[in-house]
Design an enzyme around this catalytic site. Structure first.
Site, PDB file in Angstrom:
ATOM      1  CD  GLU A  12       4.942 -11.865  10.650  1.00  9.72           C
ATOM      2  OE1 GLU A  12       5.161 -10.889  11.397  1.00  9.72           O
ATOM      3  OE2 GLU A  12       5.124 -11.854   9.419  1.00  9.72           O
ATOM      4  CB  THR A  15      -1.917 -11.672  12.706  1.00  9.34           C
ATOM      5  OG1 THR A  15      -1.468 -10.301  12.681  1.00  9.34           O
ATOM      6  CG2 THR A  15      -2.858 -11.866  13.884  1.00  9.34           C
ATOM      7  N   GLY A  48       1.712  -9.014   7.486  1.00 10.07           N
ATOM      8  CA  GLY A  48       2.566  -7.839   7.521  1.00 10.07           C
ATOM      9  C   GLY A  48       1.805  -6.534   7.683  1.00 10.07           C
ATOM     10  CB  CYS A  60      -0.044  -4.992   3.125  1.00 10.50           C
ATOM     11  SG  CYS A  60      -1.342  -4.862   1.892  1.00 10.50           S
ATOM     12  N   GLY A  77      12.954 -13.619  13.607  1.00  5.11           N
ATOM     13  CA  GLY A  77      13.906 -14.394  12.824  1.00  5.11           C
ATOM     14  C   GLY A  77      15.234 -13.678  12.688  1.00  5.11           C
ATOM     15  CB  ILE A 113       0.138   7.407   3.844  1.00  8.11           C
ATOM     16  CG1 ILE A 113       0.672   6.067   3.345  1.00  8.11           C
ATOM     17  CG2 ILE A 113      -0.422   7.249   5.258  1.00  8.11           C
ATOM     18  CD1 ILE A 113       1.866   5.546   4.125  1.00  8.11           C
ATOM     19  CB  VAL A 146       6.924  20.583  10.481  1.00  2.73           C
ATOM     20  CG1 VAL A 146       6.745  20.549  11.993  1.00  2.73           C
ATOM     21  CG2 VAL A 146       5.629  20.214   9.775  1.00  2.73           C
ATOM     22  CG  HIS A 204     -21.775   2.641 -25.174  1.00  3.98           C
ATOM     23  ND1 HIS A 204     -21.188   3.816 -24.760  1.00  3.98           N
ATOM     24  CD2 HIS A 204     -23.090   2.909 -25.394  1.00  3.98           C
ATOM     25  CE1 HIS A 204     -22.109   4.758 -24.748  1.00  3.98           C
ATOM     26  NE2 HIS A 204     -23.285   4.238 -25.131  1.00  3.98           N
TER      27      HIS A 204
END
Length: 464
Positions: free
Chosen positions: A32, A36, A39, A41, A114, A184, A237, A443
């Site tokens: 990694e 932390t 990733g 997410c 990596g 997003i 834009v 229900h």
């Protein structure tokens, strides 16, 4: 030290792949590059955004909805610093959870960048620039994705921000300009609108949420405009200029130009595969047209004993899709028969109302040449939704007219991110609309709308 498997990247796909491999008895390590695990997410994506969505929904409820239910409260006061701390605690808890799971499953962890240097060799370069080389029988590339850039707009994460910066603004914008009306843009635009910002959303395509079912798009567009989002579709834009107090954006629609001033601009036109540390050309790794790694249904790349998963392979850039690909890759490496199936992966938009979908849109089903039947049931006719005061939206099923096989399901309304799982299960077991329709639903629950929509395909809806 030699391993059976090294996974490069510990987002949802990478860490799940490593855990599954360890469960199957493979000596596994992860690499990694960040400090932390988790990733995009867990650190700067799904998890922090959902924390802010949840907190801002409650803020808006307290200010506008409680009184309608007979709950008298003083107007809510926003403490943005405390809300950001709430978000950060959620992130921290999840990140620590991944760390715990990797240790529990005896997965070795290496922090650093990596790089695949040769067959079965991964070089790890730490923050101190020291390197070490690990040997392995198999490699899984799970390097995720990065923010797609818009030509002419430089993201500085101060005034012109990506989703990362939009999750940590130091103040509520007076005017937030959002470039991109996808998931997003609408989620984060909704957060800041609820907290008091004027929000303008600019989208080059003719609709918001491109690719969704037409009925969903129509209902969502109407609802978000009613909530206060200023949505400009079919608008591009032209340029953006940063100044001391914000950003000046020139937009164009139907040949007419307009200038908008905003103190913050969020650019969220999508994401692109990230191959950090992977020199595809030097390795001979086959890539697709958008820079994604080409894989087969068992996540194998063009290189022997090298697999790839998640956003790095393109397709639906979803954490749960990456997780399933990670499981498939681990099982294939362990010698099991496992294949990835993409037909029943759900997608969700965590606005309010929520939006969820699985399978084909009505248009896609018709274009496939099938004769279809459609069933649709509104939440305004659902008892639980009415008692909640949440009657916006509907559940819609698309089924094969001849076999009644489910082809697609599209939901917009309260808590549909949870309701869609029932539909996904039906898809996974090759179910029909009748299978869902004859299943007893408690229900009063929101899930009864799912049952009724399924019965509607057969012309048998009971409550409309």
């Amino acid at each position: 030290m030699a391993y059976d498997l090294i996974v490069i990247g510990t987002g949802p796909g990478g860490y799940v792949c490593a855990i599954r491999a360890a469960q199957l008895g493979l000596k596994t390590a992860v690499v990694e590059k960040s400090a932390t695990f988790g990733g995009t997410c867990l650190n700067i994506g799904c998890i922090p955004s959902k924390a802010l969505l949840h907190a801002s929904e409650l803020f808006e409820e307290a200010g506008h909805t409680f009184g309608k239910m007979g709950i008298g409260v003083s107007p809510p006061r926003l403490d943005l610093k405390a809300m950001m701390a709430f978000k950060d605690r959620g992130v921290d808890g999840n990140v620590k959870g991944v760390d715990f799971l990797l240790k529990k499953n005896k997965v070795d962890t290496f922090h650093g960048a990596g790089r695949i240097t040769a067959s079965g060799k991964v070089e790890v370069k730490g923050a101190d620039n020291k390197t070490q080389t690990l040997e392995t029988k198999s490699i899984v590339i799970a390097t995720g994705s990065d923010v797609a850039r818009l030509k002419g707009i430089d993201i500085d994460e101060k005034r012109i921000v990506s989703s990362t910066g939009a999750l940590s603004l130091p103040e509520v914008p007076k005017h937030l300009l959002v470039v991109g009306a996808g998931v997003i843009g609408l989620e984060l635009g909704s957060v800041w609108r609820r907290l008091g910002a004027k929000v303008t959303v600019v989208e080059m395509l003719p609709t918001i949420l491109a690719g969704n079912d037409a009925d969903i798009i129509k209902e969502a567009d109407r609802t978000f405009r009613k909530q206060g989002l200023d949505i400009r579709t079919g608008t591009k834009v032209v340029n953006a200029k940063r100044h001391a107090d914000g950003v000046r954006i020139e937009i164009e629609k139907d040949g007419q130009r307009e200038t908008l001033d905003a103190d913050y601009t969020l650019v969220c036109i999508g994401r692109r595969p990230s191959l950090t540390g992977i020199d595809a050309v030097a390795l001979g790794l086959k890539l697709g047209k958008r820079g994604e790694i080409v894989v087969d249904e068992q996540m194998r790349t063009s290189l022997p004993n090298v697999y790839a998963i998640g956003d790095a392979v393109g397709g639906m850039l979803l954490a749960h899709k990456a997780e399933e690909e990670g499981v498939v890759a681990a099982e294939v490496i362990a010698g099991k028969r496992s294949t990835m199936h993409y037909g029943w992966i759900p997608s969700v938009v965590y606005t309010w109302p929520e939006i969820a979908a699985v399978g084909l849109t009505e248009q896609q089903a018709r274009e496939s040449g099938r004769e279809i039947r459609v069933g649709k049931f509104p939440f305004s006719a659902n008892g639980r939704a009415r008692t909640m005061g949440e009657t916006t939206g509907f559940v819609k099923f698309v089924a094969d007219a001849r076999t009644d096989a489910l082809l697609g399901a599209h939901l917009i309304g309260p808590n549909v991110s949870e309701l869609v799982s029932e539909v996904v299960l039906a898809f996974a077991f090759e179910g029909s609309s009748e299978d869902v329709g004859i299943t007893v639903h408690a229900h009063p629950t929101l899930s009864e709308a799912t049952k009724e929509a399924a019965l509607g395909v057969l012309g048998r809806a009971l409550h409309i």
